[in-house]
Design a protein around this motif. Structure first.
Motif, PDB file in Angstrom:
ATOM      1  N   LYS A   1       0.771  -1.271   0.171  1.00 24.46           N
ATOM      2  CA  LYS A   1      -0.095  -0.114  -0.007  1.00 24.46           C
ATOM      3  C   LYS A   1       0.767   1.201   0.018  1.00 24.46           C
ATOM      4  O   LYS A   1       0.715   2.077  -0.817  1.00 24.46           O
ATOM      5  CB  LYS A   1      -0.873  -0.117   1.254  1.00 24.46           C
ATOM      6  N   GLN A   2       1.769   1.400   0.791  1.00 21.20           N
ATOM      7  CA  GLN A   2       2.815   2.316   0.907  1.00 21.20           C
ATOM      8  C   GLN A   2       3.674   2.603  -0.323  1.00 21.20           C
ATOM      9  O   GLN A   2       3.622   3.639  -0.822  1.00 21.20           O
ATOM     10  CB  GLN A   2       3.822   2.009   1.974  1.00 21.20           C
ATOM     11  N   GLU A   3       4.071   1.441  -1.056  1.00 22.46           N
ATOM     12  CA  GLU A   3       4.602   1.774  -2.364  1.00 22.46           C
ATOM     13  C   GLU A   3       3.823   2.340  -3.387  1.00 22.46           C
ATOM     14  O   GLU A   3       4.006   2.992  -4.022  1.00 22.46           O
ATOM     15  CB  GLU A   3       5.367   0.172  -2.848  1.00 22.46           C
ATOM     16  N   THR A   4       2.264   1.773  -3.475  1.00 22.63           N
ATOM     17  CA  THR A   4       1.433   2.309  -4.353  1.00 22.63           C
ATOM     18  C   THR A   4       1.230   3.739  -4.282  1.00 22.63           C
ATOM     19  O   THR A   4       1.145   4.591  -5.144  1.00 22.63           O
ATOM     20  CB  THR A   4       0.182   1.330  -4.065  1.00 22.63           C
ATOM     21  N   ILE A   5       1.140   4.207  -2.865  1.00 25.42           N
ATOM     22  CA  ILE A   5       0.899   5.700  -2.617  1.00 25.42           C
ATOM     23  C   ILE A   5       1.913   6.368  -3.199  1.00 25.42           C
ATOM     24  O   ILE A   5       2.107   7.529  -3.877  1.00 25.42           O
ATOM     25  CB  ILE A   5       0.512   5.734  -1.257  1.00 25.42           C
ATOM     26  N   ALA A   6       3.325   5.905  -2.863  1.00 23.47           N
ATOM     27  CA  ALA A   6       4.493   6.643  -3.242  1.00 23.47           C
ATOM     28  C   ALA A   6       4.593   6.732  -4.748  1.00 23.47           C
ATOM     29  O   ALA A   6       5.076   7.778  -5.288  1.00 23.47           O
ATOM     30  CB  ALA A   6       5.935   6.040  -2.868  1.00 23.47           C
ATOM     31  N   LEU A   7       4.395   5.666  -5.569  1.00 25.85           N
ATOM     32  CA  LEU A   7       4.129   5.845  -6.875  1.00 25.85           C
ATOM     33  C   LEU A   7       3.417   6.834  -7.510  1.00 25.85           C
ATOM     34  O   LEU A   7       3.704   7.375  -8.380  1.00 25.85           O
ATOM     35  CB  LEU A   7       4.201   4.334  -7.515  1.00 25.85           C
ATOM     36  N   ALA A   8       2.397   6.643  -6.852  1.00 25.34           N
ATOM     37  CA  ALA A   8       1.272   7.669  -7.395  1.00 25.34           C
ATOM     38  C   ALA A   8       1.386   9.198  -7.168  1.00 25.34           C
ATOM     39  O   ALA A   8       0.920   9.950  -7.974  1.00 25.34           O
ATOM     40  CB  ALA A   8      -0.147   7.231  -6.689  1.00 25.34           C
ATOM     41  N   ARG A   9       2.130   9.445  -6.132  1.00 26.56           N
ATOM     42  CA  ARG A   9       2.471  10.956  -5.868  1.00 26.56           C
ATOM     43  C   ARG A   9       3.536  11.595  -6.994  1.00 26.56           C
ATOM     44  O   ARG A   9       3.218  12.628  -7.178  1.00 26.56           O
ATOM     45  CB  ARG A   9       3.387  10.850  -4.714  1.00 26.56           C
ATOM     46  N   ALA A  10       3.898  10.819  -7.860  1.00 29.40           N
ATOM     47  CA  ALA A  10       4.695  11.237  -8.996  1.00 29.40           C
ATOM     48  C   ALA A  10       3.686  11.991  -9.936  1.00 29.40           C
ATOM     49  O   ALA A  10       4.206  12.678 -10.805  1.00 29.40           O
ATOM     50  CB  ALA A  10       5.420  10.159  -9.751  1.00 29.40           C
ATOM     51  N   ASP A  11       2.534  11.549 -10.216  1.00 29.31           N
ATOM     52  CA  ASP A  11       1.648  11.976 -10.958  1.00 29.31           C
ATOM     53  C   ASP A  11       0.725  13.199 -10.378  1.00 29.31           C
ATOM     54  O   ASP A  11      -0.134  13.717 -11.200  1.00 29.31           O
ATOM     55  CB  ASP A  11       0.661  11.079 -11.666  1.00 29.31           C
ATOM     56  N   GLY A  12       0.922  13.886  -9.117  1.00 30.74           N
ATOM     57  CA  GLY A  12       0.340  14.786  -8.392  1.00 30.74           C
ATOM     58  C   GLY A  12      -0.129  14.570  -7.027  1.00 30.74           C
ATOM     59  O   GLY A  12       0.101  13.424  -6.404  1.00 30.74           O
TER      60      GLY A  12
ATOM     61  N   ALA B   1      -1.580   2.829   8.683  1.00 29.29           N
ATOM     62  CA  ALA B   1      -0.589   3.906   9.094  1.00 29.29           C
ATOM     63  C   ALA B   1       0.531   4.139   8.016  1.00 29.29           C
ATOM     64  O   ALA B   1       0.583   5.504   7.637  1.00 29.29           O
ATOM     65  CB  ALA B   1      -0.106   3.680  10.339  1.00 29.29           C
ATOM     66  N   PRO B   2       1.257   3.384   7.579  1.00 31.57           N
ATOM     67  CA  PRO B   2       2.339   3.735   6.598  1.00 31.57           C
ATOM     68  C   PRO B   2       1.729   4.341   5.265  1.00 31.57           C
ATOM     69  O   PRO B   2       2.515   5.291   4.847  1.00 31.57           O
ATOM     70  CB  PRO B   2       2.916   2.161   6.129  1.00 31.57           C
ATOM     71  N   ALA B   3       0.619   3.888   4.658  1.00 35.29           N
ATOM     72  CA  ALA B   3       0.118   4.289   3.426  1.00 35.29           C
ATOM     73  C   ALA B   3      -0.362   5.826   3.785  1.00 35.29           C
ATOM     74  O   ALA B   3      -0.221   6.926   3.127  1.00 35.29           O
ATOM     75  CB  ALA B   3      -1.017   3.366   2.847  1.00 35.29           C
ATOM     76  N   LEU B   4      -0.949   6.185   4.964  1.00 38.71           N
ATOM     77  CA  LEU B   4      -1.280   7.527   5.323  1.00 38.71           C
ATOM     78  C   LEU B   4      -0.260   8.340   5.427  1.00 38.71           C
ATOM     79  O   LEU B   4      -0.364   9.544   4.916  1.00 38.71           O
ATOM     80  CB  LEU B   4      -2.227   7.361   6.590  1.00 38.71           C
ATOM     81  N   ALA B   5       0.811   7.952   6.157  1.00 42.39           N
ATOM     82  CA  ALA B   5       1.934   8.875   6.219  1.00 42.39           C
ATOM     83  C   ALA B   5       2.614   9.062   4.767  1.00 42.39           C
ATOM     84  O   ALA B   5       3.304  10.072   4.551  1.00 42.39           O
ATOM     85  CB  ALA B   5       3.071   8.153   7.090  1.00 42.39           C
ATOM     86  N   ALA B   6       2.671   8.191   3.953  1.00 37.80           N
ATOM     87  CA  ALA B   6       3.050   8.469   2.481  1.00 37.80           C
ATOM     88  C   ALA B   6       2.543   9.160   1.544  1.00 37.80           C
ATOM     89  O   ALA B   6       2.962   9.815   0.760  1.00 37.80           O
ATOM     90  CB  ALA B   6       3.439   7.054   1.836  1.00 37.80           C
ATOM     91  N   ALA B   7       1.237   9.402   1.919  1.00 41.26           N
ATOM     92  CA  ALA B   7       0.313  10.249   1.073  1.00 41.26           C
ATOM     93  C   ALA B   7       0.535  11.707   1.444  1.00 41.26           C
ATOM     94  O   ALA B   7       1.044  12.148   2.384  1.00 41.26           O
ATOM     95  CB  ALA B   7      -1.155   9.909   1.217  1.00 41.26           C
ATOM     96  N   ASN B   8       0.331  12.432   0.282  1.00 36.81           N
ATOM     97  CA  ASN B   8       0.501  14.105   0.455  1.00 36.81           C
ATOM     98  C   ASN B   8      -0.666  14.446   1.475  1.00 36.81           C
ATOM     99  O   ASN B   8      -0.147  15.125   2.358  1.00 36.81           O
ATOM    100  CB  ASN B   8       0.002  14.656  -0.801  1.00 36.81           C
TER     101      ASN B   8
END
Length: 758
Positions: A486-497, A509-516
């Motif tokens: 989940k965390q990796e998916t969020i980190a990759l998606a941030r490249a697009d905005g 929790a890790p995914a929430l912390a990784a998101a904008n």
């Protein structure tokens, strides 16, 4: 800092006024000294603020104020310096007032936190500190008191005010056994409750902790304001320098600097963003960090966890399948009677479903339990087993009929509890983690608010996830995800905005912390999720997130609008001053007017998403309407069973069922729909607005009445003329149609009532 700003304003105003009186009386020297002192007081404060900003590695927008006040002193324009100082100090005072007003709702949460509780002890009632309360203590909550701790209601009824936590303005009633959250107010008679958590683990304590962190976060000024300030400061100094060099008149340069002070950037932007934090807090959306407002305003992709976020997170009885020799009510009654002896979540859900249907439960005997598999025992004179298919099948014969139904249940994302009665597989209870009532509305509102892509991330099986995702119309389903993936998916998606993630569990929790922008379901989610997130939903309403997105988008637009308008007006004033048409004193007054204008514009954020309490349906009324539906659901279930079995029933049994059907239609179902049309719908229509907002719902009422009359007529003919196969076939089709439209109509009404209570 707040007191010093007010003090500077008061001193500068007093000295300016006294100096003006003395100047009028002919004491010009003394007046100049007083005006110089007024300038020096404010100049000293501005120097300190600028120095502190430099230490924080921030751009000091107060540098223009320093130049204007210092320039007035250097040019011996003491009156102009005093006026500029007063305008600057009063502008900062206005900023402080607006900021304090914006923080008021969050500060109120901290100010009303309870410190003590009334605990029953052996010697009587004692007032003790919250830290002394332990789970299992009996607590008295007097009228008007704040519920100090999470617990279970022991009294028969309680009426509470939940406005501080949920925004609901009207009192809400709870029955004995209900769970009460700390922080709500007793709005009626005193009641007793049983503490179920320690003070530090309670709902209100958790919210207060989050609010304290939000108030300690850096003011959301730097990113948005300072981007414009980088251009504005050199522009101001450049125009002043050109005016001085071109004319040789330093007073013109001073006038240019004056109208650039104080810059609307240091006023309008933080006021708008702090107001956004306030408005979001009133909607139950706590923004922990001010920078999240700008990020949230730009989010285009939204990730959702499934269990506990899009769904209720708890098992509920969604269907009952019964063998031909037993009724659905009997299957549920026997299973629920047995499940009373288990603490398993599914067992508790089965018992709750039986209570909702008004079934009389029996205390079982000789109960044995295999943890995680099932229970067996006797209910009255009947032996009953309930649990997994493997567990129950080992204790009875294995009929073929449940096999296909078990496969279908798994495909639909449901869990199945098999029930055996006297050694025969007799029933199947379908348990499902149902989609929350507010989830479909939240999806629609979020898309309308500008969210372009919605993705569901879940650790659940692919078939279950696809079923929920298809039902909600998400753009993509990603199943069988681990916290790391989940965390990796969020980190990759941030490249697009900018990306927003919504979750409730520790694994989120890790995914929430990784998101904008991470959003935690704080009303019932895990503490780890709330700590990792930038936003916390304080109320158990997913659709409030859409309100938060709209507020942040509009607040950012108003902040930019205020900043650009203020800068535009200031630049226009600077040009006028550069050509010699605006002296320093008049410039200071004009700049103050510009500051007031942009702050008033920024304060418009406080009016965003405001709804009148009269425009909502009270929670008590929603509960009453839903209770009426729950009372009628067994009738709808029986209509379906009659349709399934009507061809196999003997004529006397058919006659008995038809008599029951006529009574149910005349005494229960049709009067309910008629009452809704006459009494409920006019009220609901007035809340929704428009000429005829419930036209489609009224059409469903007419169809229910039409089918009801046809069923009644055909049933009457069957009773009087005999039971032909053709007539029975026609009745079966009518019963299926009536059952289908009633279920759909009930779901539509319940979602509508729920949304109107938001």
């Amino acid at each position: 800092m707040c007191r010093s700003i007010y003090l500077q304003t008061g001193i500068s105003a007093a000295l300016l006024l006294v100096g003006g009186v003395l100047r009028h009386l002919g004491h010009a020297d003394i007046a100049d000294r007083l005006w110089l002192l007024a300038s020096a007081v404010v100049l000293t404060g501005a120097l300190i603020d600028t120095f502190m900003a430099i230490l924080r590695r921030e751009i000091g927008l107060d540098v223009i104020a320093l130049l204007s006040i210092g320039g007035a002193i250097a040019l011996q324009e003491y009156f102009a310096g005093a006026v500029i100082a007063l305008m600057y100090a009063s502008g900062r005072t206005l900023e402080q007032y607006a900021e304090n007003r914006a923080r008021r709702e969050m500060s109120a949460l901290l100010g009303r936190a309870p410190r003590t509780a009334n605990r029953y002890e052996a010697t009587g009632l004692a007032q003790v500190s919250l830290e002394a309360i332990q789970p299992g203590d009996r607590i008295l909550v007097r009228a008007g008191d704040i519920v100090p701790i999470d617990g279970q209601l022991l009294s028969d009824v309680a009426a509470v005010d939940e406005s501080a936590l949920t925004g609901e303005s009207l009192p809400v009633s709870y029955a004995k056994g209900s769970m009460l959250a700390s922080g709500i107010i007793n709005a009626a008679d005193a009641f007793d409750m049983l503490a179920t958590r320690k003070a530090e683990d309670s709902t209100y304590s958790h919210i207060v902790h989050l609010v304290e962190k939000a108030q300690q976060s850096k003011a959301p000024v730097a990113r948005l304001a300072d981007r414009y300030a980088v251009l504005f400061i050199p522009l101001s100094l450049g125009i002043a320098g050109i005016a001085w060099l071109a004319t040789g008149d330093a007073v013109r340069a001073l006038a240019v600097i004056v109208v650039a002070t104080p810059c609307p950037l240091i006023l309008a932007v933080p006021v708008a963003l702090f107001c956004a934090m306030s408005r979001c807090a009133q909607h139950g959306v706590l923004i922990k960090h001010g920078s999240a407002i700008e990020q949230m305003a730009q989010v285009k992709t939204l990730f959702f966890d499934k269990t506990g976020t899009l769904t209720g997170g708890k098992a509920r009885l969604s269907g009952i399948l019964a063998a031909p020799w037993v009724t659905q009510e009997e299957v549920l009654r026997l299973a629920a009677s047995l499940e009373q002896m288990s603490s398993h979540a599914i067992a508790q859900a089965i018992v709750a479903a039986a209570h909702e249907r008004g079934l009389e439960l029996t205390i079982p005997t000789s109960v044995t339990e295999e943890p995680g598999a099932g229970l067996a025992g006797r209910v009255g004179n009947v032996s009953v087993a309930a649990g997994t298919r493997a567990y129950v099948s080992a204790q009875c014969e294995k009929p073929a009929w449940p096999a296909d139904l078990m496969a279908q249940t798994g495909e639909e994302g449901n869990a199945a509890v098999c029930v055996a009665i006297d050694g025969k597989m007799s029933g199947l209870l379908q348990m499902a983690d149902e989609v929350r009532l507010d989830t479909p509305r939240a999806m629609r509102l979020l898309r309308a608010a500008g969210i372009g892509r919605i993705v569901m991330l879940t650790g659940d099986r692919s078939d279950v996830a696809d079923a929920i995702g298809g039902l909600l119309g998400v753009d993509k389903v990603m199943a069988q995800q681990t916290p790391a993936s989940k965390q990796e998916t969020i980190a990759l998606a941030r490249a697009d905005g900018a990306v927003m993630m919504v979750g409730d569990g520790i694994n989120d929790a890790p995914a929430l912390a990784a998101a904008n922008v991470g959003v935690a379901m704080g009303a019932r989610g895990a503490a780890a999720a709330a700590e990792s997130a930038q936003l916390v939903l304080l109320v158990d309403r997913l659709d409030r997130l859409a309100s938060g997105v709209r507020i942040c988008r509009k607040a950012r637009a108003i902040a930019i609008q205020s900043a650009i308008a203020g800068m535009g007006l200031s630049v226009g004033a600077m040009l006028i001053a550069a050509f010699g048409y605006l002296p320093p004193v008049a410039g200071a007054i004009l700049q103050e007017a510009i500051d007031v204008a942009v702050i008033l514009n920024a304060l418009r954020v406080l009016r965003l998403e405001k709804t009148s309490p009269a425009a909502r349906l009270p929670h008590d009324e929603v509960r009453r309407l839903n209770a009426e539906h729950a009372r009628l659901v067994p009738i709808i279930d029986r209509i379906r069973r009659l349709a399934d079995r009507i061809s196999a029933l003997p004529p006397p049994a058919i006659a008995q069922e038809l008599l029951w059907l006529n009574d149910a239609l005349h005494e229960e179902l049709l009067p309910h729909e008629s009452s809704d049309e006459r009494h409920v719908y006019p009220r609901v229509a007035s809340l929704i607005g428009g000429d005829d907002p419930l036209a489609s719902m009224s059409t469903a009422h007419r169809e229910i009445f039409r089918l009801g009359r046809k069923v009644e007529t055909l049933a009457r003919n069957l009773l009087s003329d005999g039971q032909s196969e053709t007539a029975l076939h026609e009745l079966r089709h009518l019963l299926y149609a009536l059952e289908a439209i009633l279920r759909l109509h009930f779901c539509q009404e319940e979602e509508m009532y729920h949304n109107l209570s938001a």
